[in-house]
Design a protein around this motif. Sequence first.
Motif, short mmCIF file in Angstrom:
data_model
loop_
_atom_site.label_atom_id
_atom_site.label_comp_id
_atom_site.label_asym_id
_atom_site.label_seq_id
_atom_site.Cartn_x
_atom_site.Cartn_y
_atom_site.Cartn_z
N TYR A 42 0.85 -1.18 0.12
CA TYR A 42 -0.18 -0.20 -0.05
C TYR A 42 0.88 1.20 -0.03
O TYR A 42 1.83 1.26 0.94
CB TYR A 42 -0.95 -0.09 1.35
CG TYR A 42 -1.27 1.10 2.00
CD1 TYR A 42 -2.03 1.95 1.19
CD2 TYR A 42 -0.93 1.34 3.29
CE1 TYR A 42 -2.20 3.39 2.01
CE2 TYR A 42 -1.40 2.61 3.98
CZ TYR A 42 -2.11 3.49 3.09
OH TYR A 42 -2.43 4.64 3.89
N TRP A 43 0.96 2.18 -1.06
CA TRP A 43 1.53 3.24 -1.10
C TRP A 43 0.73 4.45 -1.85
O TRP A 43 0.76 4.35 -3.10
CB TRP A 43 2.92 3.16 -1.89
CG TRP A 43 3.89 4.08 -1.30
CD1 TRP A 43 4.55 4.98 -2.28
CD2 TRP A 43 4.58 4.46 -0.22
NE1 TRP A 43 5.48 5.74 -1.71
CE2 TRP A 43 5.53 5.41 -0.28
CE3 TRP A 43 4.59 3.67 1.31
CZ2 TRP A 43 5.87 6.08 0.72
CZ3 TRP A 43 5.26 4.32 2.22
CH2 TRP A 43 6.09 5.59 2.20
N GLY A 44 0.33 5.21 -1.03
CA GLY A 44 -0.54 6.45 -1.84
C GLY A 44 -2.20 6.29 -1.41
O GLY A 44 -2.60 5.13 -1.60
N LYS A 45 -2.60 7.67 -1.02
CA LYS A 45 -4.11 7.38 -0.64
C LYS A 45 -4.91 8.25 -1.74
O LYS A 45 -4.16 9.27 -2.23
CB LYS A 45 -4.20 8.23 0.89
CG LYS A 45 -3.56 7.52 1.77
CD LYS A 45 -3.69 8.33 3.01
CE LYS A 45 -2.73 7.88 4.22
NZ LYS A 45 -1.44 8.27 4.33
N ARG A 46 -6.10 7.91 -1.92
CA ARG A 46 -7.09 8.83 -2.79
C ARG A 46 -7.78 9.77 -1.74
O ARG A 46 -8.45 10.63 -2.23
CB ARG A 46 -7.89 7.83 -3.26
CG ARG A 46 -9.05 6.95 -2.58
CD ARG A 46 -10.09 6.30 -3.58
NE ARG A 46 -11.13 5.81 -2.91
CZ ARG A 46 -11.31 4.62 -2.29
NH1 ARG A 46 -10.11 3.80 -2.28
NH2 ARG A 46 -12.31 4.39 -1.86
N LEU A 157 -8.92 4.12 10.03
CA LEU A 157 -8.96 5.59 10.23
C LEU A 157 -7.99 5.91 11.21
O LEU A 157 -7.64 6.91 11.26
CB LEU A 157 -10.32 6.01 10.96
CG LEU A 157 -11.60 5.39 10.02
CD1 LEU A 157 -12.99 5.86 10.95
CD2 LEU A 157 -11.74 6.31 8.81
N GLY A 158 -7.17 4.96 11.84
CA GLY A 158 -6.04 5.19 12.73
C GLY A 158 -4.88 5.32 11.79
O GLY A 158 -3.76 6.10 11.83
N SER A 159 -4.74 4.20 10.91
CA SER A 159 -3.48 4.06 10.21
C SER A 159 -3.75 2.88 9.12
O SER A 159 -4.70 1.86 9.34
CB SER A 159 -2.35 3.30 11.03
OG SER A 159 -1.06 3.40 10.10
N GLY A 160 -3.60 3.38 7.76
CA GLY A 160 -4.10 2.42 6.90
C GLY A 160 -3.83 0.90 6.93
O GLY A 160 -4.72 0.03 6.64
N SER A 161 -2.42 0.62 7.22
CA SER A 161 -2.07 -0.80 7.20
C SER A 161 -2.63 -1.31 8.30
O SER A 161 -2.83 -2.63 8.40
CB SER A 161 -0.74 -0.82 7.36
OG SER A 161 -0.09 -0.05 8.32
N ALA A 262 9.75 -1.97 -6.72
CA ALA A 262 8.89 -0.92 -7.67
C ALA A 262 8.37 0.40 -6.74
O ALA A 262 8.54 1.45 -7.23
CB ALA A 262 7.89 -1.50 -8.44
N MET A 263 8.10 -0.16 -5.56
CA MET A 263 7.56 0.75 -4.59
C MET A 263 8.77 1.84 -4.37
O MET A 263 8.71 3.19 -4.19
CB MET A 263 7.03 0.12 -3.56
CG MET A 263 6.57 1.17 -2.24
SD MET A 263 5.76 0.43 -0.93
CE MET A 263 7.32 -0.06 0.12
N HIS A 264 9.70 1.17 -3.86
CA HIS A 264 10.90 1.98 -3.50
C HIS A 264 11.45 3.01 -4.75
O HIS A 264 12.04 3.91 -4.57
CB HIS A 264 12.04 1.19 -2.96
CG HIS A 264 11.91 0.76 -1.51
ND1 HIS A 264 12.07 1.62 -0.48
CD2 HIS A 264 11.14 -0.23 -1.06
CE1 HIS A 264 11.67 0.92 0.68
NE2 HIS A 264 11.22 -0.02 0.26
C1 2P0 Z 1 2.52 -1.56 3.42
N1 2P0 Z 1 3.59 0.59 4.39
O1 2P0 Z 1 1.54 -1.89 2.55
C2 2P0 Z 1 2.94 -0.32 3.23
C3 2P0 Z 1 4.41 -0.60 2.39
C4 2P0 Z 1 4.96 1.16 4.44
C5 2P0 Z 1 5.55 0.43 3.17
O2 2P0 Z 1 1.36 0.69 4.90
O3 2P0 Z 1 -0.53 6.85 6.41
O4 2P0 Z 1 1.57 3.63 8.53
O5 2P0 Z 1 -1.18 5.56 8.57
O6 2P0 Z 1 -1.95 5.07 6.14
O7 2P0 Z 1 -0.24 2.61 7.38
C6 2P0 Z 1 2.76 2.08 6.09
O8 2P0 Z 1 1.86 2.85 6.11
O9 2P0 Z 1 0.49 4.64 6.62
C7 2P0 Z 1 2.72 1.17 4.94
P1 2P0 Z 1 -0.96 5.63 7.19
P2 2P0 Z 1 0.89 3.44 7.09
O10 2P0 Z 1 2.51 -2.06 4.60
#
Ligand code: 2P0
Length: 335
Positions: A42-46, A157-161, A262-264
């Motif tokens: 996951y990298w990038g929010k809408r 809502l706290g953190s995407g992951s 690719a993400m990096h």
């Molecule tokens: C992941 N990461 O899929 C990716 C890969 C880091 C690199 O999910 O802004 O801390 O709170 O939604 O969840 C780290 O993002 O970011 C993450 P927010 P989060 O695991």
Amino acid sequence: MPKESDLTIDAQTIVNQILPHRLPAQESAEAFAPANIALCKYWGKRNEALKLPLTGSLSVSLGQLGTRMRISLDDRDRLSINGTPQLAESNAYKRLFAFLDLFRVSGTAFRVESHNSIPMAAGLASSASAFAATVNTLNQLYGWDLGDSQRSILSRLGSGSASRSICPGFVEWQAGERPDGMDSTAVALESVWPEFRVGILTLSAAEKPVGSSEGMQRTLETSMLFQSWPNQVAKDLPVIREAVLQKDFKSLGPAAEQNAMAMHATMIAAWPPIIYWQPESVATLRRVHGLRADGVEVFATMDAGPNVKLLFEAKTENDLRQAFPDLKVISPFAD
Ligand code: 2P0
């Protein structure tokens, strides 16, 4: 870009939709949530406010490694992490209580005791298990009796992951399409793979140059390569999902490693560039490539930090323990 009408939906609106009636709390409750490592990132929010992702992602939860949390009603807010009281000025405190504000009935204060079984220095996203554990504990405290998808939405809502840390095993976070994100939830994949292993190599304790939320936003706004990221995920996610379902490591490993690289690449092309890698990260990637050239089936993934995580199967564990004496081996499906 989000439509203007989408911007009016805030996190409180979503919480109120999921929890229309606030119930009285018990005195205290305890729950756990696992950490997770993404195989398709996951990298990038809408949508920033609701932490809605641009693409889907897929992770494996790390079994017993994660956050155990106790929340008790108290006369004022307090947070301890692994037994150490946290100052109200600390980032962890501010972020957690801002989240808890979404659920407070007026006059309630919380004592939060959080215990991480993840080695903090390993640079594993502790926010994922922390926010999922918070929601799981509130679910007990208030007797909400919420299902996986509702707890996933609230954790997001706290953190995407954190949306993926709701379930054990392999988990897909479906991006969804709705502006309110009610279809942006994690789904457990029907795959039990006891031989699957994740290896953690703690290479550097250097502080992150930039946090994930800021990093992904900067990448989205300034990296030309980010335009290709949704296409990369569209290619990788079905391959990784199918490989997980079929327990097909030969397909999984290359797709997961390529997805992480690719993400990096998208981050390195941001401005200012975001380079999480340290010299030890590159040296480890080269060793992984060398081992593969010698016939050892091992693949690498990396997140928003310098550490390299290895993906392999049980049959390769001894070879890898020899090659990397400090390797911490995690069996996500062990009891
Ligand atoms: C992941 N990461 O899929 C990716 C890969 C880091 C690199 O999910 O802004 O801390 O709170 O939604 O969840 C780290 O993002 O970011 C993450 P927010 P989060 O695991």
